[in-house]
Design a protein around this motif. Structure first.
Motif, PDB file in Angstrom:
ATOM      1  N   ASP B 149      41.322  17.483  99.080  1.00  0.00           N
ATOM      2  CA  ASP B 149      40.747  18.461  98.102  1.00  0.00           C
ATOM      3  C   ASP B 149      40.099  17.846  96.781  1.00  0.00           C
ATOM      4  OD1 ASP B 149      41.679  20.348  99.862  1.00  0.00           O
ATOM      5  OD2 ASP B 149      43.570  20.615  98.966  1.00  0.00           O
ATOM      6  N   ASN B 150      40.985  17.026  96.235  1.00  0.00           N
ATOM      7  CA  ASN B 150      40.476  16.346  94.965  1.00  0.00           C
ATOM      8  C   ASN B 150      39.482  15.742  95.064  1.00  0.00           C
ATOM      9  OD1 ASN B 150      40.440  13.817  93.637  1.00  0.00           O
ATOM     10  ND2 ASN B 150      42.127  14.533  92.377  1.00  0.00           N
ATOM     11  N   ASP B 153      36.029  18.217  95.451  1.00  0.00           N
ATOM     12  CA  ASP B 153      35.914  19.102  94.049  1.00  0.00           C
ATOM     13  C   ASP B 153      35.985  18.299  93.107  1.00  0.00           C
ATOM     14  OD1 ASP B 153      35.585  21.005  92.074  1.00  0.00           O
ATOM     15  OD2 ASP B 153      37.347  22.006  92.398  1.00  0.00           O
ATOM     16  N   THR B 155      34.660  18.973  90.317  1.00  0.00           N
ATOM     17  CA  THR B 155      34.884  19.570  88.728  1.00  0.00           C
ATOM     18  C   THR B 155      35.878  18.947  88.011  1.00  0.00           C
ATOM     19  OG1 THR B 155      36.175  21.244  89.673  1.00  0.00           O
ATOM     20  CG2 THR B 155      33.792  21.841  89.423  1.00  0.00           C
ATOM     21  N   HIS B 156      36.903  18.486  88.929  1.00  0.00           N
ATOM     22  CA  HIS B 156      38.124  18.033  88.257  1.00  0.00           C
ATOM     23  C   HIS B 156      37.840  16.792  87.354  1.00  0.00           C
ATOM     24  CE1 HIS B 156      38.283  14.685  91.358  1.00  0.00           C
ATOM     25  NE2 HIS B 156      39.134  14.062  90.535  1.00  0.00           N
ATOM     26  N   ILE B 322      34.119  26.019  94.474  1.00  0.00           N
ATOM     27  CA  ILE B 322      34.094  24.763  94.135  1.00  0.00           C
ATOM     28  C   ILE B 322      35.107  24.083  95.065  1.00  0.00           C
ATOM     29  CG2 ILE B 322      33.504  24.838  91.679  1.00  0.00           C
ATOM     30  CD1 ILE B 322      36.615  24.861  91.223  1.00  0.00           C
ATOM     31  N   ASP B 323      35.919  24.975  95.972  1.00  0.00           N
ATOM     32  CA  ASP B 323      36.865  24.645  96.881  1.00  0.00           C
ATOM     33  C   ASP B 323      36.036  24.537  98.240  1.00  0.00           C
ATOM     34  OD1 ASP B 323      38.917  24.545  95.184  1.00  0.00           O
ATOM     35  OD2 ASP B 323      39.030  26.675  95.055  1.00  0.00           O
TER      36      ASP B 323
END
Lengths: 344, 344, 344
Positions: B149-150, B153, B155-156, B322-323
């Motif tokens: 997931d990290n 996406d 955006t993190h 975003i996910d």
């Protein structure tokens, strides 16, 4: 077993100075932060987006910004904004009633409908310039009630704190315990004794001779759910002890706010409020440093006592006269627990 | 829940340089070592004699010698010899299909009959001298899917990596997600922005001005079971971005091989393959050092997210645009799991 | 699974020099201290007042004073006194049969009625001025029987201790195992070999040439419940080996008292008794230091073997000729366990 429909101290203001603070209280994972008008807020430490802990984020203009993908959480547990997202349908997270008062941040981990700020324990000294407070915080791996027992039976000072506040005369003077409504009081008065090192320093702090006999007092008060406030001090002997003129004594109140983290761990907010030389910050720092050492001496004992009791579940302990304060405190707590259970 | 009938990166060659390596992968305790012809072998990390971990031993002429009583284990899981013993009747230990390819050691923790080296993910850059790779390994106490997931996406980056690769424009540019067979792709293109510090250094590494507007791209590709390969880079603005001439851009591929250790812990093999200035080893070391810091910034967040999710099992999370990459990746993983279950 | 109706070494005298010692043995939390006549006592590590660990207190004139509120515990588990309290009705805590003998403190964690000091293993050398002992204590996170296996199969010296006592010839010389009543004996004799570093130092310690061939012996004796005493040494070759004149050999006994703490952890009292140059304290210290390093080399192997076996419960291991000593020892332990179960 701890009451949840009650106000606990959850943090001190310095802990949320410009940043959020994550802390588990009564099993609830909570993040504290300052909202738009600087008012403290407490919400669940769980980002509704992907479950990240909001406490790893930052506070930006009173919104709590998640440190993972930028969701902005409001004080009401509702998402305010998120870059490029419509957040109207985002699920809210739980909020906790929270009040900043008397220099502490008070939180209500139970049913929010019951939370009435008027129920926060009144601290008269907190707003009085003649008084000064200094303190700290310890994390202790024991049931919060063991810490209450500790503070409601000060005979332990003789053994755990022999170089600061302990002295043989504490042991030799039986305390008296009584109830005053839902406050349990246990008190001890010692007359014409020599002051131990901590109180020698206290006398000097009030510009008094430290090598003469004193009258010493300990008046422990337990208030629900787990506050223990202890009037302590010494006065030059024969001038009325606790009631002596402030000029001839060093007197103060030990402040203990004992907040359950889990069933077997505790946040211990300790400190001292004094009404002599209140403006002397060097004296405050000296007292804080001394108390920090004194209270650290309790930790190993409490944590190993906890382990011993877990290994010996159900084993009966003694309830001596010195334990009267703790026994009464637990009785009051049990009543709160029963009332909470009945209401649920 | 992780697929077992698949190739994971289990180790890197330097980790078995002259010595065995014990590592748990998908719940299997495995020891990696080099056999007689230097070929890598992977057997159960369990000496059939008394259960000692073979990984505490040494490699002697291609045999793995138990460090406790000297049993010599072969690459086929059969005991080769033991001082003064006939070993013919010794029970074999399990072996794991293992292949060294592209600078990684790939292991198949599931049913060996299914293991076909042709299924190893193809890495075109690995054997191309115009490309250079540098990387490292982190152990992370979270479900491997949180790491996917990290990386799907980005955006993190704005929040977790603000001083290196993060910038506000990432947030402001919605990604697009699509499927290409069993590859999930999520991509984002930003034009005419200023490069963040990591990419300023990248431009300098390719002898380009670092203080001019650039076009930046992020093309994340998830391949089963848990590889995330991300084309990233910047080109001086207006020259075609991702498709610009190599002389006017700094471009590379972030390599993420994410190998489950247990249900809640992960071996994270991270790195970067680049096709500019490939022979510059000082540049490689500088990039490795920068990435090492960047990826370390994710660890606390991922581990605390894991704890939050364990405490809130079953609680529904959001799936925003975003996910999308992570959602598609999990869908592919779920299909693999279902197929594995059906086959069993 | 450990016998409880038996004598274990619980501590060494230096550990209770002027202070109590808390130690868990066979699952029992015990505090050791010296009573009024300096006799060692062992009582439950639990204050009958509030469950504090008595081991955090101090010893005052042969009474164990609780460090929390000053209860004075006697050697018989009965409270002697407590400030301002009548202690007649206080419940007693459990006592454990305990005997100081041969330089060790022996404790019987099971049924006190069965405890007969005559059953303590006889150590002839302990009271003989021609002998000298030095040793230490390690805590090992493994089943005590893995430590017994370790010491009853010294082929591991070749692998775990290659720079001190290990040598190839150990491996090449099969041991012989036999039973002598409830003593399991496994022995190995090597003739005309070069001494390894530890024994070179031993020869020098007895003023003998260290660069000549020697005869070397290892005679391991297991005595219930978990004592392993090993005659070890070297003699200049051809003079009778184990039976050679003391002037031409360096001989000693390795002492291993292996005391279960829990099912998966152990107190390992290790040491060496020697009858050459017994008065040479520098030599004692040198041997102690060497052994300390040697035995520390076993710990990681034993602890990881324990983890491997826990993960592979029920999996069958091999029993080779070199394992004969351990197999016989476990048989004797199993008989003790069965007898204990039958009696209960």
């Amino acid at each position: 077993m701890f009451p949840k429909n009650t106000w606990y101290v959850g943090a001190t203001p310095n802990e949320i100075d410009g940043k959020p603070l994550g802390r588990k209280i009564c099993g609830e994972s909570i993040v504290f932060f300052r909202g738009p008008d600087n008012t403290v807020a407490a919400v669940e430490d769980f980002c509704p987006h992907r479950g990240a802990p909001l406490s790893l984020g930052k506070v930006d203009n009173g919104k709590l910004v998640c440190g993972y993908h930028g969701l902005e959480m409001g004080c009401d547990g509702k998402t305010v904004a998120m870059p490029c997202q419509r957040v109207g349908g985002f699920p809210a997270v739980r909020t906790y009633p929270v009040v900043e008062r008397y220099g502490f941040i008070w939180v209500w981990p139970g049913d929010a409908k019951e939370a009435d700020p008027a129920k926060i324990h009144h601290l008269a000294w907190a707003d009085d310039p003649a008084w000064s407070y200094c303190g700290g915080l310890y994390h202790v791996k024991c049931d919060y009630r063991l810490m209450i027992d500790n503070l409601m039976d000060l005979t332990h000072e003789t053994y755990l704190h022999p170089t600061s506040i302990g002295q043989k005369e504490i042991d030799e003077t039986p305390p008296k315990t009584r109830l005053d409504g839902n406050c349990a009081i246990t008190e001890r008065y010692m007359e014409g004794i020599m002051p131990p090192p901590f109180w020698q320093a206290g006398l000097r702090g009030n510009h008094l001779a430290d090598d003469v006999p004193v009258d010493r007092w300990q008046i422990c008060r337990f208030y629900p759910p787990s506050h223990v406030l202890i009037d302590v001090g010494v006065a030059h002997a024969g001038h009325g002890g606790f009631h002596a003129d402030p000029k001839i004594k060093a007197s103060s109140t030990v402040i203990d706010f004992i907040t359950p983290e889990t069933e077997s761990s505790t946040w211990y907010f300790w400190g001292m409020a004094r009404n002599f030389n209140a403006q002397d910050q060097a004296l405050s720092e000296q007292i804080r440093s001394s108390l920090s050492k004194v209270f650290s001496e309790d930790l190993q004992m409490l944590e190993m006592q906890q382990q011993n009791l877990e290994r010996n579940e159900g084993r009966k302990l003694l309830s001596l006269n010195i334990d009267g304060g703790g026994v009464q405190a637990r009785r009051i707590i049990d009543q709160m627990l029963a009332a909470e259970k009945a209401a649920a």
